[in-house]
Design a protein around this motif. Structure first.
Motif, mmCIF file in Angstrom:
data_model
loop_
_atom_site.group_PDB
_atom_site.id
_atom_site.type_symbol
_atom_site.label_atom_id
_atom_site.label_comp_id
_atom_site.label_asym_id
_atom_site.label_seq_id
_atom_site.Cartn_x
_atom_site.Cartn_y
_atom_site.Cartn_z
ATOM 1 N N GLY A 152 0.800 -1.201 0.000
ATOM 2 C CA GLY A 152 0.000 0.000 0.000
ATOM 3 C C GLY A 152 0.840 1.262 0.000
ATOM 4 O O GLY A 152 2.049 1.247 0.271
ATOM 5 N N ARG A 153 0.183 2.366 -0.316
ATOM 6 C CA ARG A 153 0.814 3.677 -0.305
ATOM 7 C C ARG A 153 -0.132 4.648 0.393
ATOM 8 O O ARG A 153 -1.308 4.734 0.043
ATOM 9 C CB ARG A 153 1.114 4.175 -1.714
ATOM 10 C CG ARG A 153 2.035 3.298 -2.542
ATOM 11 C CD ARG A 153 3.451 3.266 -1.977
ATOM 12 N NE ARG A 153 4.403 2.615 -2.872
ATOM 13 C CZ ARG A 153 4.630 1.319 -2.926
ATOM 14 N NH1 ARG A 153 3.936 0.485 -2.157
ATOM 15 N NH2 ARG A 153 5.549 0.821 -3.750
ATOM 16 N N HIS A 154 0.415 5.366 1.382
ATOM 17 C CA HIS A 154 -0.364 6.366 2.114
ATOM 18 C C HIS A 154 0.213 7.730 1.764
ATOM 19 O O HIS A 154 1.372 8.027 2.067
ATOM 20 C CB HIS A 154 -0.280 6.109 3.618
ATOM 21 C CG HIS A 154 -1.164 6.997 4.428
ATOM 22 N ND1 HIS A 154 -1.091 7.071 5.803
ATOM 23 C CD2 HIS A 154 -2.147 7.863 4.075
ATOM 24 C CE1 HIS A 154 -1.995 7.930 6.252
ATOM 25 N NE2 HIS A 154 -2.638 8.428 5.213
ATOM 26 N N LEU A 155 -0.611 8.586 1.141
ATOM 27 C CA LEU A 155 -0.181 9.887 0.634
ATOM 28 C C LEU A 155 -1.002 10.977 1.318
ATOM 29 O O LEU A 155 -2.226 10.885 1.380
ATOM 30 C CB LEU A 155 -0.408 9.960 -0.881
ATOM 31 C CG LEU A 155 0.098 8.761 -1.690
ATOM 32 C CD1 LEU A 155 -0.526 8.758 -3.077
ATOM 33 C CD2 LEU A 155 1.612 8.786 -1.781
ATOM 34 N N ARG A 156 -0.316 12.011 1.823
ATOM 35 C CA ARG A 156 -1.027 13.078 2.521
ATOM 36 C C ARG A 156 -0.634 14.446 1.938
ATOM 37 O O ARG A 156 0.556 14.731 1.759
ATOM 38 C CB ARG A 156 -0.728 13.052 4.020
ATOM 39 C CG ARG A 156 -1.112 11.746 4.681
ATOM 40 C CD ARG A 156 -1.314 11.861 6.175
ATOM 41 N NE ARG A 156 -0.199 12.472 6.886
ATOM 42 C CZ ARG A 156 -0.064 12.420 8.213
ATOM 43 N NH1 ARG A 156 -0.976 11.790 8.948
ATOM 44 N NH2 ARG A 156 0.971 12.986 8.812
ATOM 45 N N PHE A 157 -1.646 15.254 1.709
ATOM 46 C CA PHE A 157 -1.476 16.582 1.132
ATOM 47 C C PHE A 157 -2.265 17.589 1.953
ATOM 48 O O PHE A 157 -3.194 17.234 2.681
ATOM 49 C CB PHE A 157 -1.985 16.620 -0.314
ATOM 50 C CG PHE A 157 -1.233 15.715 -1.248
ATOM 51 C CD1 PHE A 157 -0.224 16.207 -2.039
ATOM 52 C CD2 PHE A 157 -1.541 14.363 -1.327
ATOM 53 C CE1 PHE A 157 0.478 15.375 -2.896
ATOM 54 C CE2 PHE A 157 -0.856 13.522 -2.176
ATOM 55 C CZ PHE A 157 0.168 14.037 -2.969
ATOM 56 N N SER A 158 -1.920 18.857 1.792
ATOM 57 C CA SER A 158 -2.715 19.917 2.402
ATOM 58 C C SER A 158 -2.620 21.169 1.542
ATOM 59 O O SER A 158 -1.610 21.411 0.869
ATOM 60 C CB SER A 158 -2.247 20.226 3.824
ATOM 61 O OG SER A 158 -0.981 20.858 3.822
ATOM 62 N N LEU A 159 -3.667 21.969 1.595
ATOM 63 C CA LEU A 159 -3.631 23.264 0.916
ATOM 64 C C LEU A 159 -2.558 24.145 1.545
ATOM 65 O O LEU A 159 -1.893 24.920 0.851
ATOM 66 C CB LEU A 159 -4.995 23.937 0.993
ATOM 67 C CG LEU A 159 -6.173 23.180 0.375
ATOM 68 C CD1 LEU A 159 -7.449 24.013 0.476
ATOM 69 C CD2 LEU A 159 -5.906 22.812 -1.074
ATOM 70 N N ALA A 160 -2.385 24.033 2.862
ATOM 71 C CA ALA A 160 -1.354 24.819 3.537
ATOM 72 C C ALA A 160 0.041 24.403 3.084
ATOM 73 O O ALA A 160 0.953 25.235 3.012
ATOM 74 C CB ALA A 160 -1.492 24.666 5.048
ATOM 75 N N GLY A 161 0.240 23.122 2.799
ATOM 76 C CA GLY A 161 1.526 22.669 2.288
ATOM 77 C C GLY A 161 1.830 23.255 0.926
ATOM 78 O O GLY A 161 2.965 23.683 0.652
ATOM 79 N N THR A 162 0.830 23.286 0.052
ATOM 80 C CA THR A 162 1.021 23.900 -1.258
ATOM 81 C C THR A 162 1.251 25.400 -1.112
ATOM 82 O O THR A 162 2.064 25.987 -1.838
ATOM 83 C CB THR A 162 -0.200 23.615 -2.150
ATOM 84 O OG1 THR A 162 -0.397 22.195 -2.232
ATOM 85 C CG2 THR A 162 -0.003 24.155 -3.555
ATOM 86 N N ALA A 163 0.559 26.029 -0.156
ATOM 87 C CA ALA A 163 0.765 27.452 0.098
ATOM 88 C C ALA A 163 2.181 27.724 0.601
ATOM 89 O O ALA A 163 2.821 28.713 0.205
ATOM 90 C CB ALA A 163 -0.262 27.952 1.108
ATOM 91 N N SER A 164 2.712 26.870 1.486
ATOM 92 C CA SER A 164 4.084 27.023 1.971
ATOM 93 C C SER A 164 5.079 26.951 0.820
ATOM 94 O O SER A 164 6.060 27.705 0.765
ATOM 95 C CB SER A 164 4.410 25.938 2.998
ATOM 96 O OG SER A 164 3.797 26.194 4.233
ATOM 97 N N TRP A 165 4.824 26.033 -0.092
ATOM 98 C CA TRP A 165 5.686 25.894 -1.274
ATOM 99 C C TRP A 165 5.652 27.165 -2.118
ATOM 100 O O TRP A 165 6.690 27.658 -2.560
ATOM 101 C CB TRP A 165 5.222 24.678 -2.059
ATOM 102 C CG TRP A 165 6.080 24.278 -3.218
ATOM 103 C CD1 TRP A 165 7.445 24.236 -3.263
ATOM 104 C CD2 TRP A 165 5.618 23.830 -4.501
ATOM 105 N NE1 TRP A 165 7.873 23.785 -4.497
ATOM 106 C CE2 TRP A 165 6.786 23.532 -5.262
ATOM 107 C CE3 TRP A 165 4.364 23.641 -5.064
ATOM 108 C CZ2 TRP A 165 6.697 23.059 -6.575
ATOM 109 C CZ3 TRP A 165 4.274 23.162 -6.362
ATOM 110 C CH2 TRP A 165 5.430 22.866 -7.114
ATOM 111 N N LEU A 166 4.462 27.704 -2.338
ATOM 112 C CA LEU A 166 4.326 28.924 -3.133
ATOM 113 C C LEU A 166 5.038 30.100 -2.469
ATOM 114 O O LEU A 166 5.732 30.883 -3.136
ATOM 115 C CB LEU A 166 2.842 29.243 -3.327
ATOM 116 C CG LEU A 166 2.509 30.540 -4.080
ATOM 117 C CD1 LEU A 166 3.006 30.481 -5.520
ATOM 118 C CD2 LEU A 166 1.006 30.805 -4.041
ATOM 119 N N LEU A 167 4.879 30.236 -1.163
ATOM 120 C CA LEU A 167 5.440 31.385 -0.444
ATOM 121 C C LEU A 167 6.936 31.262 -0.205
ATOM 122 O O LEU A 167 7.656 32.272 -0.228
ATOM 123 C CB LEU A 167 4.730 31.541 0.904
ATOM 124 C CG LEU A 167 3.319 32.117 0.875
ATOM 125 C CD1 LEU A 167 2.631 31.888 2.211
ATOM 126 C CD2 LEU A 167 3.351 33.613 0.542
#
Length: 502
Positions: free
Chosen positions: A422-437
């Motif tokens: 199996g593969r467990h993948l976790r994302f967040s809008l805040a994580g994408t925002a941190s990347w952008l900023l």
């Protein structure tokens, strides 16, 4: 096993292809694309398959929104191309001949990826381009938006009736109070008090904050299943290049907008995507008309024994589950990660939250617009008069959606070429925002051919008849040699399909 966070910031892989993309001919590699691909566990030599083209005058912002947008579409396209190469006839035959030695696609066998920035920009505002029989949907309700408070600004989200009702109740306003009464009430209170009263009432309001430090990774992932024998994966066999996810079964437990964008991309690439919603939580029909392409949609009450039994039958043969409900909602039904992997150690589980997976806000509800306010994007983009601003697209939603789809596609390849389980993948809008900023540097001075092309979104729009009427909609931005040009089916009516796999 614990989740493995990935580092913030750029990867140190130099350069950018600019508008037309010189990757693979000059040796330059787009930095954000390389960072996202590394975060997804992709092989670095495949990055030389990626290039860009199209107009530069898209998604203008004080932040590198275009670089984020094109990188997320690029890694999704590259993950699709990688899976397509694996499922080509030669790879399938080689793998079946020597089952103990899975065959990873060679770099030269992976179709070249060429992402068009005009297509990306159009897709990232797909909800704004949508028309239904000529009618343009309303993106934000009157009670949603920025409001002055006694000491600053707050952003509210009240597009759904139950969110509007909770917001008005939290502020001791009548259920029929209009925007004027809302503005008056908010103007008398400090922003953080509004925020906390709304949170306590299950409403959605966030104080506009200054830019903070990077706090969340772009993606977190772990592998599940100690040995191949304990978690075999279902063979998929050969597939056409334009449908590399053919035969993959995806349970879609998502709403507004990132999750549905992810599963819309998987449906484009041939996956059998079945969205499941609770009967008592209606979806906005216009939202489904935008993100329901290629999918089917049904309704099941997980608290009702008969519906739960149907859901369990679907889960038993699903390859992928994508979730984006508020934190804890599915755990209450026994569908948390540990429970899912106990039953299905071969599952690919992709989860999405608004505010990340650690910290005091991890359990809060949220949407793209609220995360923009809470992490400092709205303040960064403020007008000269101090009014908070917004990105030119709901880029956290759309960007995260393409990242999720890319991660699922990579996991499908990885299970079959490197290690089952199996593969467990976790994302967040805040994580994408941190990347952008904090994680995407300004465009470097890499040699590239300037594009004289001016952006005209009509090039990437088309019309399709559907159960909702005649839809004008954005075409998919996924770009690799042999990629599908459009979805195989328009969206059906929300919640009206049978709960079965095709």
């Amino acid at each position: 096993m614990t989740d493995r966070p990935l580092p913030e910031g750029t990867t140190g892989i130099a350069g950018s292809t600019g508008s037309t993309g010189t990757t693979g001919t000059t040796g330059y590699v787009d930095g954000p694309t390389a960072h996202a691909w590394a975060a997804l566990g992709g092989s670095p030599e495949l990055l030389e398959r990626v290039s860009f083209q199209g107009p530069d005058d898209v998604l203008p912002s004080g932040l590198p929104v275009l670089r984020l947008a094109r990188a997320t579409v690029a890694v999704c396209s590259l993950a699709a191309a990688e899976l397509a190469a694996h499922r080509s006839g030669a790879a399938v035959q080689a793998a079946s001949a020597v089952p103990a030695a899975p065959v990873a696609p060679a770099a030269q066998a992976v179709p070249a990826v060429r992402v068009d920035q005009g297509a990306v920009a159009t897709a990232f505002v797909s909800e704004r381009h949508l028309t239904v029989d000529g009618r343009a949907p309303v993106s934000f309700a009157p009670h949603s938006g920025f409001w002055r408070t006694a000491d600053g600004w707050v952003r509210t989200h009240a597009n759904y009736p139950h969110h509007r009702a909770r917001l008005l109740s939290a502020l001791d306003l009548a259920a029929d109070a209009g925007p004027e009464q809302l503005a008056e009430a908010l103007g008398k209170l400090p922003a953080e008090r509004v925020q906390e009263r709304a949170y306590a009432a299950g409403a959605l309001a966030v104080a506009v904050a200054p830019v903070g430090p990077a706090m969340h990774p772009l993606v977190e992932h772990r592998e599940v299943g100690a040995a191949a024998a304990s978690a075999p994966v279902r063979p998929l066999g050969e597939a056409p290049v334009d449908r590399p996810a053919a035969g993959v079964r995806v349970l879609d437990l998502t709403r507004v907008i990132a999750g549905p964008v992810a599963t819309r991309a998987l449906a484009l690439l041939g996956a059998d995507v079945l969205r499941v919603d609770p009967p008592r939580l209606p979806e906005a029909e216009d939202a489904h008309a935008d993100t329901g392409f290629g999918k089917r949609s049904t309704r099941l009450d997980l608290a009702a024994p008969a519906d739960r039994a149907v859901f369990e039958e679907l889960l038993a043969t699903a390859d992928v589950v994508v979730t984006a409900y508020r934190p804890g909602a599915l755990d209450a039904h026994g569908l948390g990660p540990d429970a899912l992997f106990a039953r299905r150690p071969d599952l690919i589980l992709a989860q999405l939250r608004a505010w990340g997976w650690a910290g005091p806000w991890a359990g809060r509800r949220g949407f793209d617009s609220l995360v923009q306010a809470g992490v400092g994007i709205a303040a960064h983009e403020a007008a000269p008069d101090g009014r908070p601003g917004v990105l030119p697209a709901q880029a956290l939603d759309h960007g995260t959606g393409y990242l999720i789809a890319a991660a699922v596609l990579r996991a499908l390849t990885d299970q079959r070429t490197r290690r089952p389980g199996g593969r467990h993948l976790r994302f967040s809008l805040a994580g994408t925002a941190s990347w952008l900023l904090h994680g995407i540097e300004p465009e470097p001075d890499a040699p590239h051919e300037a594009s004289p092309e001016r952006y005209d979104p009509s090039r990437w729009l088309t019309e399709t008849d559907s159960a909702y009427g005649r839809l004008r909609h954005a075409l998919p931005p996924i770009g690799y040699e042999g990629a599908p040009a459009d979805w195989s089916r328009p969206p059906g009516r929300w919640g009206t399909d049978e709960p079965v796999w095709l």
